[in-house]
Design an enzyme around this catalytic site. Structure first.
Site, PDB file in Angstrom:
ATOM      1  CG  ASP A 130      -1.940   1.124   1.114  1.00  0.00           C
ATOM      2  OD1 ASP A 130      -2.729   1.079   0.146  1.00  0.00           O
ATOM      3  OD2 ASP A 130      -1.934   2.054   1.944  1.00  0.00           O
ATOM      4  CG  ASP A 537     -23.988 -23.405 -27.652  1.00  0.00           C
ATOM      5  OD1 ASP A 537     -23.719 -23.313 -28.862  1.00  0.00           O
ATOM      6  OD2 ASP A 537     -23.152 -23.230 -26.755  1.00  0.00           O
ATOM      7  N   GLY A 563     -30.277 -23.293 -31.062  1.00  0.00           N
ATOM      8  CA  GLY A 563     -30.421 -22.245 -32.071  1.00  0.00           C
ATOM      9  C   GLY A 563     -29.083 -21.578 -32.309  1.00  0.00           C
ATOM     10  CG  ASP A 564     -26.387 -19.414 -35.676  1.00  0.00           C
ATOM     11  OD1 ASP A 564     -25.951 -18.453 -35.000  1.00  0.00           O
ATOM     12  OD2 ASP A 564     -25.862 -19.788 -36.735  1.00  0.00           O
ATOM     13  CG  PHE A 565     -25.387 -16.492 -30.548  1.00  0.00           C
ATOM     14  CD1 PHE A 565     -24.538 -15.921 -31.465  1.00  0.00           C
ATOM     15  CD2 PHE A 565     -24.842 -17.273 -29.521  1.00  0.00           C
ATOM     16  CE1 PHE A 565     -23.165 -16.118 -31.394  1.00  0.00           C
ATOM     17  CE2 PHE A 565     -23.470 -17.478 -29.443  1.00  0.00           C
ATOM     18  CZ  PHE A 565     -22.626 -16.896 -30.392  1.00  0.00           C
ATOM     19  NE  ARG A 580     -12.562 -19.033 -22.507  1.00  0.00           N
ATOM     20  CZ  ARG A 580     -11.789 -20.049 -22.825  1.00  0.00           C
ATOM     21  NH1 ARG A 580     -12.288 -21.231 -23.029  1.00  0.00           N
ATOM     22  NH2 ARG A 580     -10.493 -19.878 -22.954  1.00  0.00           N
TER      23      ARG A 580
HETATM   24  C1  LIG Z   1       2.991   8.456  -5.753  1.00  0.00           C
HETATM   25  C2  LIG Z   1       2.755   7.458  -6.842  1.00  0.00           C
HETATM   26  C3  LIG Z   1       1.857   6.411  -6.686  1.00  0.00           C
HETATM   27  N1  LIG Z   1       1.646   5.522  -7.698  1.00  0.00           N
HETATM   28  C4  LIG Z   1       0.669   4.412  -7.552  1.00  0.00           C
HETATM   29  C5  LIG Z   1       1.233   3.146  -6.931  1.00  0.00           C
HETATM   30  C6  LIG Z   1      -0.028   2.430  -6.503  1.00  0.00           C
HETATM   31  O1  LIG Z   1      -0.492   1.641  -7.603  1.00  0.00           O
HETATM   32  C7  LIG Z   1      -1.017   3.557  -6.239  1.00  0.00           C
HETATM   33  C8  LIG Z   1      -1.331   3.701  -4.772  1.00  0.00           C
HETATM   34  O2  LIG Z   1      -2.483   2.978  -4.460  1.00  0.00           O
HETATM   35  P1  LIG Z   1      -2.500   1.644  -3.632  1.00  0.00           P
HETATM   36  O3  LIG Z   1      -3.772   1.612  -2.874  1.00  0.00           O
HETATM   37  O4  LIG Z   1      -1.224   1.471  -2.866  1.00  0.00           O
HETATM   38  O5  LIG Z   1      -2.485   0.501  -4.749  1.00  0.00           O
HETATM   39  P2  LIG Z   1      -3.530   0.232  -5.906  1.00  0.00           P
HETATM   40  O6  LIG Z   1      -4.910   0.633  -5.514  1.00  0.00           O
HETATM   41  O7  LIG Z   1      -2.986   0.792  -7.200  1.00  0.00           O
HETATM   42  O8  LIG Z   1      -3.443  -1.344  -6.035  1.00  0.00           O
HETATM   43  P3  LIG Z   1      -3.814  -2.439  -4.901  1.00  0.00           P
HETATM   44  O9  LIG Z   1      -4.524  -1.772  -3.763  1.00  0.00           O
HETATM   45  O10 LIG Z   1      -4.683  -3.431  -5.626  1.00  0.00           O
HETATM   46  O11 LIG Z   1      -2.495  -3.015  -4.503  1.00  0.00           O
HETATM   47  O12 LIG Z   1      -0.385   4.773  -6.683  1.00  0.00           O
HETATM   48  C9  LIG Z   1       2.332   5.633  -8.904  1.00  0.00           C
HETATM   49  O13 LIG Z   1       2.128   4.820  -9.820  1.00  0.00           O
HETATM   50  N2  LIG Z   1       3.239   6.646  -9.048  1.00  0.00           N
HETATM   51  C10 LIG Z   1       3.480   7.562  -8.086  1.00  0.00           C
HETATM   52  O14 LIG Z   1       4.318   8.458  -8.296  1.00  0.00           O
END
Ligand SMILES: Cc1cn([C@H]2C[C@H](O)[C@@H](COP(=O)(O)OP(=O)(O)OP(=O)(O)O)O2)c(=O)[nH]c1=O
Length: 674
Positions: A130, A537, A563-565, A580
């Site tokens: 995060d 299908d 049937g054929d959609f 798919r």
């Molecule tokens: C500051 C900064 C952040 N970011 C991005 C990194 C992270 O992807 C995002 C921060 O949000 P996060 O909540 O850390 O991550 P996310 O929501 O993208 O993905 P997930 O929660 O599924 O892991 O910001 C950049 O790409 N460049 C930057 O300079």
């Protein structure tokens, strides 16, 4: 400087470089120490990769940046985005990084639990991360709209701020069907200073769309880099993943240093690298392509030698050409790691696939499921094959993790029992046989497919495909049943995730167009007992669906109509499903089909698609992009990105298009008729 001019240089699809490339280029240009750290990270990870090679590693993140950073060092992992909502109470954390760590932890644990419970696929390691930005004691996450982005960026203007990424590495273990986890976490802080931003620049940047999915509302790796005066610390940490710190953590976890062996290599601008010798392969992990037996010690006096050898079985061997950094004549550490492990792995890919195909075709996994443990000679006798050939096949399968090999003989791995035995509920046997008999011959003509831009059914099977399904799949009973078994395998594997991706409880009747054996339909009636589902299908398919039906199902049965959609009217319903289907066809045919569905839909009716959804830049999801090649060799269709699906759907009056990347082989798209 005008943003737009620069945007052209960097925008995807115009020969732009990947995040990893741009990040690395920036590091090299502006920060030699960071450049070194980048290299160190790559090198440090490789031996650890051997450790992780045999493990199921999952990245619990939808962030394309994180995926790319980890891909770029050759880590093999699955991506399962976390559903954890980032709503922890910030004020309850003493420091911002504790908040980031806890969120990372919760993201990873959510995925570990979900995979354990829903997919019976307990991963070995789940990685969560995060990233947050902090300024003036405020935590900034991703902006919710443009105004929010404006508020964030104006706060950052002209000031230094901190970017924290919290990372959690969760080790999982399934004991008596209960999930046990062990969490290792850490954080990294990088300081970034923004220039003074004019209102015009700020709004132009916001309108580029870049801020929206990024913490603090900027992306340092792209246009946002123009806002930055300086960066102190790990650049990749800002982009979303502190690779260097992560590698060190892995080293700590997998190669705890015996104190007496620590050597410090010192250089003015270079940190000490006590990790290297501990990365040698003392533990002799057989899963690593970079595997060399015997202890390998770092002998600094010899690191200048140019012709270091890596030979198996000997100790005290220097291997500057393999993994270790060496000093050049100027005393600068260089990465000598030229070993093309990723390329070699790709080169080998077809051998591994074929070993799986042949073992499946010879029913090795069925035999071992029934008999438990067998010696090679017993397997060979039962499958009517040579002992020497069978033994090599079994050894290869064991090395690939499909079988286990002990002194008593060979037995199935857990996943072989679940997915490879042909009679198991979640068997992929049908799809494996289809891959060998149908896709393999088609892929041998990939070169022609690429040159001509067309399917290769004629070259592979000598049959013109004017009507794809009639001519390719339903021309004989044997091929038809094989194809249906293949589609059934994939539908079974993905049905639960697709059926539960959205809340469909408001619908009373559903029609699965091209729903084949009814695997998704049967999942839907389980989840929504009040939903009446009809599978529509071709007559050839409907005539053969009976033996794919669940034995014990306590819900109203699914109805099948033929049937054929493209040609026939299909049953009335308030929810239509296309799983798919669209990927088989050109835009023109899709428009034809969607306009028919749209005409059949009353306002409020739903449309659920399940397809592999490519990322908009078409560069991140290799499985999906390979699947698009798969469509090239055998159909007139292709896989499409989220925005491509959105515009096709909106063209026919479907709105509120939502996409969920399920982490499974198929993603889910839902929209309603306005
Ligand atoms: C500051 C900064 C952040 N970011 C991005 C990194 C992270 O992807 C995002 C921060 O949000 P996060 O909540 O850390 O991550 P996310 O929501 O993208 O993905 P997930 O929660 O599924 O892991 O910001 C950049 O790409 N460049 C930057 O300079």
């Amino acid at each position: 400087m005008r943003m737009r001019a620069v945007w052209r240089l960097w925008s995807p699809g115009r020969g732009s470089r990947s995040v990893g490339d741009s990040a690395r280029r920036r590091i090299n240009a502006s920060c030699p120490r960071a450049a070194y750290l980048g290299l160190l990270a790559g090198m440090a990870l490789k031996p650890v990769l051997g450790k992780l090679g045999s493990k199921r590693v999952v990245l619990a993140s939808a962030s394309p940046r994180r995926q790319e950073i980890l891909c770029s060092v050759g880590l093999r992992f699955e991506v399962v985005p976390s559903w954890f909502k980032e709503t922890l109470e910030k004020s309850s954390f003493a420091t911002p990084y504790k908040y980031a760590i806890e969120t990372a932890k919760q993201k990873a644990l959510e995925v570990a639990n979900r995979m354990h419970v829903k997919h019976l696929r307990t991963p070995d390691i789940v990685i969560g991360a995060d990233t947050i930005v902090t300024v003036d004691e405020h935590i900034l996450e991703k902006p919710i709209d443009k105004q929010d982005a404006y508020r964030m960026l104006s706060r950052l203007s002209g000031k230094e701020h901190s970017v924290f990424t919290g990372v959690a590495i969760v080790h999982c273990n399934s004991k008596d069907n209960r999930l046990e986890t062990e969490v290792t976490d850490f954080y990294e802080e990088t300081k970034v200073k923004f220039a003074d931003l004019s209102e015009e620049l700020l709004w132009e940047y916001i309108h580029s769309g870049e801020p929206m999915d990024k913490a603090g509302g900027y992306g340092i790796q792209a246009l946002g880099g123009m806002l930055v005066e300086y960066v102190h610390g790990d650049f990749l940490n800002v982009v979303g993943f502190p690779l260097n710190h992560f590698c060190k953590k892995l080293v700590e976890l997998y190669y705890p240093p015996p104190k007496h062996t620590i050597h410090h290599i010192k250089h003015d601008s270079i940190p000490s690298v006590e990790t290297f010798e501990n990365l040698s392969d003392e533990e002799n992990d057989s899963s690593s392509p970079l595997q060399y037996k015997g202890a390998i010690k770092l002998d600094r006096s010899k690191t200048h030698s140019s012709g270091g050898v890596c030979s198996p079985g000997s100790s005290n061997i220097i291997k500057p050409n393999c993994m270790m950094p060496v000093e050049n004549q100027n005393g600068v550490m260089e990465n000598p790691d030229k070993f093309p492990s990723k390329i070699l792995e790709l080169l080998d890919g077809f051998r591994a696939s074929k070993a799986l195909f042949v073992a499946s075709k010879l029913k090795v996994f069925d035999l071992l499921k029934n008999k438990g443990v067998l010696q090679a000679v017993d397997v060979a006798n039962t499958i009517n094959s040579s002992v020497c050939g069978t033994e090599r096949l079994l050894d290869a399968c064991a090395a690939l993790g499909l079988l286990e090999k002990t002194l008593q003989g060979y037995s199935n791995s857990d996943s072989a029992n679940i997915y490879l035995a042909s009679d198991s509920e979640d068997s992929l046997h049908g799809y494996i046989i289809h891959s060998d008999d149908h896709l393999w011959p088609l892929f041998t003509h990939l070169e022609s497919a690429v040159k001509e831009g067309t399917m290769q059914n004629y070259r592979a099977f000598g049959k013109k495909s004017e009507n794809l399904f009639q001519d390719s799949y339903y021309q004989s009973m044997e091929v038809k049943q094989r194809f249906m078994a293949a589609m059934h395998s994939i539908a079974k594997l993905t049905a639960k995730d697709v059926a539960t991706a959205f809340d469909l409880s408001q619908f009373r009747s559903a029609c699965d167009l091209g729903g084949c054996t009814g695997a998704l339909a049967n999942e839907l009636v389980q989840k929504y007992p009040n939903l009446k589902v009809t599978v529509f299908d071709l007559p050839e398919v409907i005539a053969n669906v009976s033996h794919f039906q669940p034995v014990r199902q306590h819900t109203a049965p699914v109805t099948f109509t033929s049937g054929d959609f493209f040609k026939d009217n299909f049953p009335e319903a308030d929810l239509y499903i296309l799983s798919r289907i669209l990927h088989d066809w050109t835009d023109e045919k899709i428009h034809m089909l969607l306009s028919k569905i749209s005409a059949a839909c009353k306002p409020g009716c739903g449309l659920l698609l399940s397809e592999v959804v490519l990322d908009d830049e078409k560069k991140n999801r290799s499985t999906a992009l390979l699947q698009s090649l798969n469509m090239l060799v055998q159909t007139e269709g292709k896989e499409r990105s989220g925005s491509e699906y959105q515009s096709l759907l909106e063209h026919h009056g479907f709105t509120n298009v939502k996409i969920i990347l399920t982490g499974n082989l198929l993603d889910a798209i839902f929209c309603t008729k306005c």
